[in-house]
Design an enzyme around this catalytic site. Structure first.
Site, PDB file in Angstrom:
ATOM      1  N   ASP A  99      15.309  11.173  28.957  1.00 13.24           N
ATOM      2  CA  ASP A  99      14.615  11.245  30.242  1.00 13.24           C
ATOM      3  C   ASP A  99      13.517  10.184  30.326  1.00 13.24           C
ATOM      4  O   ASP A  99      13.211   9.506  29.342  1.00 13.24           O
ATOM      5  CB  ASP A  99      14.049  12.658  30.486  1.00 13.24           C
ATOM      6  N   ASN A 170       8.196  26.194  29.329  1.00  7.96           N
ATOM      7  CA  ASN A 170       8.934  26.931  30.368  1.00  7.96           C
ATOM      8  C   ASN A 170      10.450  26.935  30.102  1.00  7.96           C
ATOM      9  O   ASN A 170      11.223  27.349  30.949  1.00  7.96           O
ATOM     10  CB  ASN A 170       8.646  26.350  31.765  1.00  7.96           C
ATOM     11  N   HIS A 172      12.366  24.256  29.592  1.00  5.81           N
ATOM     12  CA  HIS A 172      13.149  23.103  30.050  1.00  5.81           C
ATOM     13  C   HIS A 172      13.668  22.286  28.871  1.00  5.81           C
ATOM     14  O   HIS A 172      13.087  22.286  27.795  1.00  5.81           O
ATOM     15  CB  HIS A 172      12.383  22.249  31.075  1.00  5.81           C
ATOM     16  N   GLU A 177      14.391  21.425  34.840  1.00  7.12           N
ATOM     17  CA  GLU A 177      13.407  22.481  35.028  1.00  7.12           C
ATOM     18  C   GLU A 177      14.083  23.793  35.430  1.00  7.12           C
ATOM     19  O   GLU A 177      15.172  23.777  36.020  1.00  7.12           O
ATOM     20  CB  GLU A 177      12.426  22.070  36.142  1.00  7.12           C
TER      21      GLU A 177
HETATM   22  C1  GLP Z   1       8.589  16.578  27.930  1.00  7.47           C
HETATM   23  C2  GLP Z   1       9.957  15.958  27.782  1.00  7.47           C
HETATM   24  C3  GLP Z   1      10.913  16.886  27.138  1.00  7.47           C
HETATM   25  C4  GLP Z   1      10.289  17.469  25.888  1.00  7.47           C
HETATM   26  C5  GLP Z   1       9.088  18.266  26.248  1.00  7.47           C
HETATM   27  C6  GLP Z   1       8.423  18.925  25.055  1.00  7.47           C
HETATM   28  O1  GLP Z   1       8.441  17.324  29.069  1.00  7.47           O
HETATM   29  N1  GLP Z   1      10.522  15.536  28.990  1.00  7.47           N
HETATM   30  O2  GLP Z   1      12.106  16.206  26.851  1.00  7.47           O
HETATM   31  O3  GLP Z   1      11.214  18.279  25.245  1.00  7.47           O
HETATM   32  O4  GLP Z   1       8.181  17.365  26.834  1.00  7.47           O
HETATM   33  O5  GLP Z   1       7.308  18.215  24.654  1.00  7.47           O
HETATM   34  P1  GLP Z   1       6.540  18.428  23.309  1.00  7.47           P
HETATM   35  O6  GLP Z   1       7.486  18.059  22.234  1.00  7.47           O
HETATM   36  O7  GLP Z   1       5.391  17.464  23.367  1.00  7.47           O
HETATM   37  O8  GLP Z   1       6.109  19.835  23.263  1.00  7.47           O
END
Ligand code: GLP
Length: 305
Positions: A99, A170, A172, A177
């Site tokens: 992403d 959440n 995702h 989402e």
């Molecule tokens: C972002 C990314 C996701 C990732 C998520 C978790 O929103 N788009 O792909 O999985 O963060 O982040 P973290 O690893 O910092 O908790």
């Protein structure tokens, strides 16, 4: 003559040196590895290195689907170490990122391209032609469509052998989402970020939620599920509820990570805090878990307080 059944080699072997630090479970037919963040980083990078080695010996290239966020940082650090000591090569390696934010100037330090360069690509000297990631700032709808098209073509050209994922608090995955309309259609897409995601990610934007882009590009759920294998990482209690629902609850578009139940080859690599409510009250302490508990007590006493 007895028929010899060739036993399929598991992707998820724990190297003997890490054995005492990892407890392994199967919950609702999903593999769950509980460990600390440092060991998790080492374990997952070892899986990636070994997968690439196996493919290289048969002359095949490897494609990794990569993720950003704080969860995979130690995996990347260990891949860099493996690269520096000659154990990991970028020959025949391609990567596709999951992403990217929309509307961030190219070069902005919070674009996922910059993140990947800083945490992995620059250190392993991966040529631009071998890593694939959405552009961060298309200037028109046409440019946006072309960008989506380009990534969709790349997904066909480079089927992923392993997809790395994080999970949002959440639930995702990527930027898919929670929502009633979430489908499993294939194809990269533009999405509006949930408020919860903007709040969670504001920590990267001086805690200013208004500075977090409102939209992003992401591979869809079906694109994630198309990878041969998936490793999903999570550290910390903030992820505990989402993980419990994703693994043990129904497959539900309100909890995007629950769609991973539809994949046959997923490994969850999570810490004790993220697993804290996964087993429910009647949790059975397995021998490997007891061993890991002992290890954690010695290494990080606060984990058990
Ligand atoms: C972002 C990314 C996701 C990732 C998520 C978790 O929103 N788009 O792909 O999985 O963060 O982040 P973290 O690893 O910092 O908790």
């Amino acid at each position: 003559m007895p028929t010899t059944s060739k036993k399929r080699r598991s992707n998820w072997r724990i190297p003997p040196k890490l054995n005492a630090k990892v407890s392994r479970h199967t919950i609702n037919e999903q593999k769950v590895f509980i460990t600390d963040k440092e060991t998790g980083g080492e374990l997952v990078s070892r899986w990636m290195v070994n997968l690439q080695k196996r493919r290289t010996t048969t002359g095949e290239g490897t494609t990794f689907g990569l993720a950003t966020g704080s969860s995979p940082v130690l995996v990347y650090e260990n891949l860099v170490k493996a690269y520096n000591n000659g154990d990991f090569t970028t020959e025949n390696l391609n990567t596709i990122n999951l992403d990217e934010y929309a509307n961030l100037e190219a070069g902005h330090k919070e674009t996922y391209k910059q993140f990947m360069k800083k945490n992995l690509f620059d250190d392993i000297k991966l040529p631009e032609s071998q890593f694939h990631i959405f552009g961060s700032n298309p200037h028109s709808n046409d440019e946006e469509d072309e960008e989506i098209q380009r990534i969709n073509e790349l997904l066909k050209t480079y089927p992923r052998h392993l997809q790395l994922l994080g999970i949002g608090p959440n639930g995702h995955i990527g930027f898919n989402e929670p929502g009633k309309t979430l489908t499993v259609d294939t194809g990269a897409r533009v999405v509006k970020l949930a408020i919860a995601t903007c709040e969670a990610n504001s920590r990267f934007f001086d805690n200013d939620i208004n500075a977090v882009p409102t939209h992003a590009r992401t591979l869809g759920i079906a694109d994630i599920l198309a990878a041969d294998s998936i490793v999903i990482l999570a550290w910390g209690e903030a992820k505990a509820r989402a993980i419990q629902k994703a693994i043990t609850g129904p497959v539900d578009s309100l909890l995007p990570a629950s769609f991973l139940q539809r994949h046959k080859n997923v490994a969850w690599v999570i810490d004790k805090e993220a697993a804290s409510i996964l087993f429910g009250k009647g949790m059975r302490i397995t021998r490997s878990m007891a061993r890991m508990n002992l290890y954690l007590q010695k290494q990080i006493p606060q984990a058990n307080q």
